[in-house]
Design an enzyme around this catalytic site. Structure first.
Site, PDB file in Angstrom:
ATOM      1  N   GLN A  27      37.076 -17.221 -41.616  1.00  0.00           N
ATOM      2  CA  GLN A  27      36.989 -17.868 -40.256  1.00  0.00           C
ATOM      3  C   GLN A  27      34.972 -17.296 -39.802  1.00  0.00           C
ATOM      4  O   GLN A  27      35.286 -16.428 -38.869  1.00  0.00           O
ATOM      5  CB  GLN A  27      38.077 -17.788 -39.583  1.00  0.00           C
ATOM      6  CG  GLN A  27      38.930 -18.128 -40.278  1.00  0.00           C
ATOM      7  CD  GLN A  27      39.106 -20.091 -40.584  1.00  0.00           C
ATOM      8  OE1 GLN A  27      38.989 -20.452 -39.753  1.00  0.00           O
ATOM      9  NE2 GLN A  27      39.122 -20.180 -41.579  1.00  0.00           N
ATOM     10  N   ARG A  40      38.696 -19.476 -33.797  1.00  0.00           N
ATOM     11  CA  ARG A  40      37.387 -19.818 -34.449  1.00  0.00           C
ATOM     12  C   ARG A  40      36.860 -20.526 -34.827  1.00  0.00           C
ATOM     13  O   ARG A  40      38.317 -20.751 -36.375  1.00  0.00           O
ATOM     14  CB  ARG A  40      36.297 -18.266 -34.365  1.00  0.00           C
ATOM     15  CG  ARG A  40      37.023 -17.419 -35.535  1.00  0.00           C
ATOM     16  CD  ARG A  40      36.871 -16.348 -36.019  1.00  0.00           C
ATOM     17  NE  ARG A  40      36.383 -15.288 -34.910  1.00  0.00           N
ATOM     18  CZ  ARG A  40      34.991 -14.797 -34.607  1.00  0.00           C
ATOM     19  NH1 ARG A  40      34.159 -15.403 -34.639  1.00  0.00           N
ATOM     20  NH2 ARG A  40      35.707 -13.702 -33.197  1.00  0.00           N
ATOM     21  N   ALA A  60      42.694 -25.317 -32.439  1.00  0.00           N
ATOM     22  CA  ALA A  60      42.412 -25.153 -34.212  1.00  0.00           C
ATOM     23  C   ALA A  60      41.103 -25.389 -34.461  1.00  0.00           C
ATOM     24  O   ALA A  60      40.356 -25.545 -32.963  1.00  0.00           O
ATOM     25  CB  ALA A  60      43.256 -25.667 -35.027  1.00  0.00           C
ATOM     26  N   HIS A  61      40.979 -24.520 -34.897  1.00  0.00           N
ATOM     27  CA  HIS A  61      39.290 -23.892 -35.623  1.00  0.00           C
ATOM     28  C   HIS A  61      38.785 -25.752 -35.898  1.00  0.00           C
ATOM     29  O   HIS A  61      38.944 -26.475 -36.205  1.00  0.00           O
ATOM     30  CB  HIS A  61      39.170 -23.155 -37.081  1.00  0.00           C
ATOM     31  CG  HIS A  61      39.886 -23.594 -38.291  1.00  0.00           C
ATOM     32  ND1 HIS A  61      39.954 -23.035 -39.070  1.00  0.00           N
ATOM     33  CD2 HIS A  61      40.497 -24.770 -38.064  1.00  0.00           C
ATOM     34  CE1 HIS A  61      40.737 -24.033 -40.631  1.00  0.00           C
ATOM     35  NE2 HIS A  61      41.012 -25.357 -39.654  1.00  0.00           N
ATOM     36  N   ASN A  62      37.604 -25.444 -35.195  1.00  0.00           N
ATOM     37  CA  ASN A  62      36.470 -26.455 -35.554  1.00  0.00           C
ATOM     38  C   ASN A  62      36.715 -28.013 -34.162  1.00  0.00           C
ATOM     39  O   ASN A  62      36.340 -28.740 -34.577  1.00  0.00           O
ATOM     40  CB  ASN A  62      36.292 -27.215 -36.962  1.00  0.00           C
ATOM     41  CG  ASN A  62      35.844 -26.181 -37.744  1.00  0.00           C
ATOM     42  OD1 ASN A  62      36.353 -25.159 -38.803  1.00  0.00           O
ATOM     43  ND2 ASN A  62      34.952 -26.038 -38.213  1.00  0.00           N
TER      44      ASN A  62
END
EC number: 2.3.1.191
Length: 349
Positions: free
Chosen positions: A198, A218, A239-241
């Protein structure tokens, strides 16, 4: 805090009905009022407490009409709830500000530390980090390499900000929150799962508040973004993104799966869940435990799992308790129809 009722009314652009000189030194809920305390009444369900409260003054809406005689002093304001918030902000701003670096804290020599910053016991500020004027890092805070923290931002005990993340100005992050941990990314293979590094970061814009033990992961690449003015309750998982639009609010235990995006001015109740790769428009309201599997248009109000329009959900909720009996009735009807068909068949012969 110690003000007269008149001083409070003047500050809030209100008026006093009762004793303008009564002195107030604390806040109390109207049902738990005490001498010297200020309470407020903004919900009609609590009106009966007004006639028995021991508080010396109560904030009420300008157009409030009591149904019984009132013994306490009333401070009439345009909006009692908003006025209470204004007054509590004033009192909070009067608290003495902590400054200086505790002897047990570690601040890397590369960090330029403004004079009015506070770094508490056993806090750790890594190489290349940037701290804005007036920021406060309480004991055991960890600030990773290259992190920027804006002016006036407060990180309460045990907040962790991983490398490369950015925190804006006037943010408040409560104890145990983790900003920038790895997103949940694994590629399946014949031997199990391979971790996907990540390599992105988290960007938190100005005036954001984040509750205790909330986690914001991240991005795989680029950034997970929490836009200006967002308010997150405790135990939220982003969560990511993902991205959360300006001035959106989440109650506790909201969960966003990866690459989902929420618009501006949304309101999510507790335990709302979003599946990955969906978009929620602006000014969307989701009731507690709503589950989203697909995109939602701006201005929608949804409830249930999967989420459905409020009116439809309310109608369905009336039917749900009747389903067991309806099922039995349908089975009985099917049996009767089958018997009638058999009779008709026999009659033809």
């Amino acid at each position: 805090m110690e003000f007269t009722a008149q001083q409070i009314a003047d500050y809030l652009h209100g008026s006093v009905e009762g004793n303008p000189k009564v002195r107030l030194h604390d806040f109390a809920k109207i049902e738990e009022g005490r001498s010297g305390c200020l309470s407020f009444l903004a919900n009609a369900k609590y009106e009966h407490y007004l006639y028995q409260t021991q508080s010396d003054a109560v904030l009420v809406n300008q157009d409030f009409e009591p149904r019984e005689s009132v013994k306490t002093t009333l401070i009439r304001v345009p909006n009692a709830y908003t006025a209470l918030a204004q007054l509590m902000q004033l009192v909070d701003s009067m608290k003495p500000q902590r400054k200086g670096v505790d002897s047990t804290a570690f601040v890397h020599p590369s960090v330029i530390l403004p004079d009015d910053c506070y770094v508490g016991a056993f806090a750790y500020v890594s190489e290349g980090a940037s701290l804005g004027t007036g920021c406060s890092l309480y004991p055991h805070v960890y600030v990773g390499s290259g992190v920027s923290v804006g002016e006036g931002t407060i990180l309460y005990p045990h907040v962790t900000v991983y490398d490369g993340c950015s925190i804006g100005s006037r943010c408040v992050i409560h104890s145990g929150a983790v900003i920038g941990a790895d997103g949940f990314g694994f590629a399946p293979n014949a031997e199990g799962y391979s971790k996907i590094p990540q390599l992105g970061n988290v960007i938190i814009e100005d005036d954001v508040e984040i509750g205790a033990n909330t986690c914001i992961d991240r991005a795989v690449m680029d950034s997970t973004i929490i836009h200006r003015g967002v308010k997150l309750d405790n135990l939220v998982q982003i969560a990511h993104n993902c991205s959360v639009g300006s001035h959106t609010v989440f109650a506790a235990q909201v969960g966003m799966a990866g690459s989902s995006h929420v618009g501006e001015w949304c309101q999510f109740g507790g335990q709302v869940g979003l599946s990955g790769h969906i978009k929620v428009g602006d000014r969307v309201s989701l009731g507690g435990q709503t589950g989203l599997l697909s995109n939602v248009k701006s201005g929608s109000t949804l409830l249930g799992s999967p989420g459905m329009p409020l009116r439809d959900m309310l109608r369905a909720s009336v039917i749900f308790p009747k389903l067991p009996d309806m099922s039995l009735r349908i089975e009985q009807l099917e049996k009767e129809i089958s018997e009638l068909k058999e009779i008709c068949k026999n009659n033809k012969h």
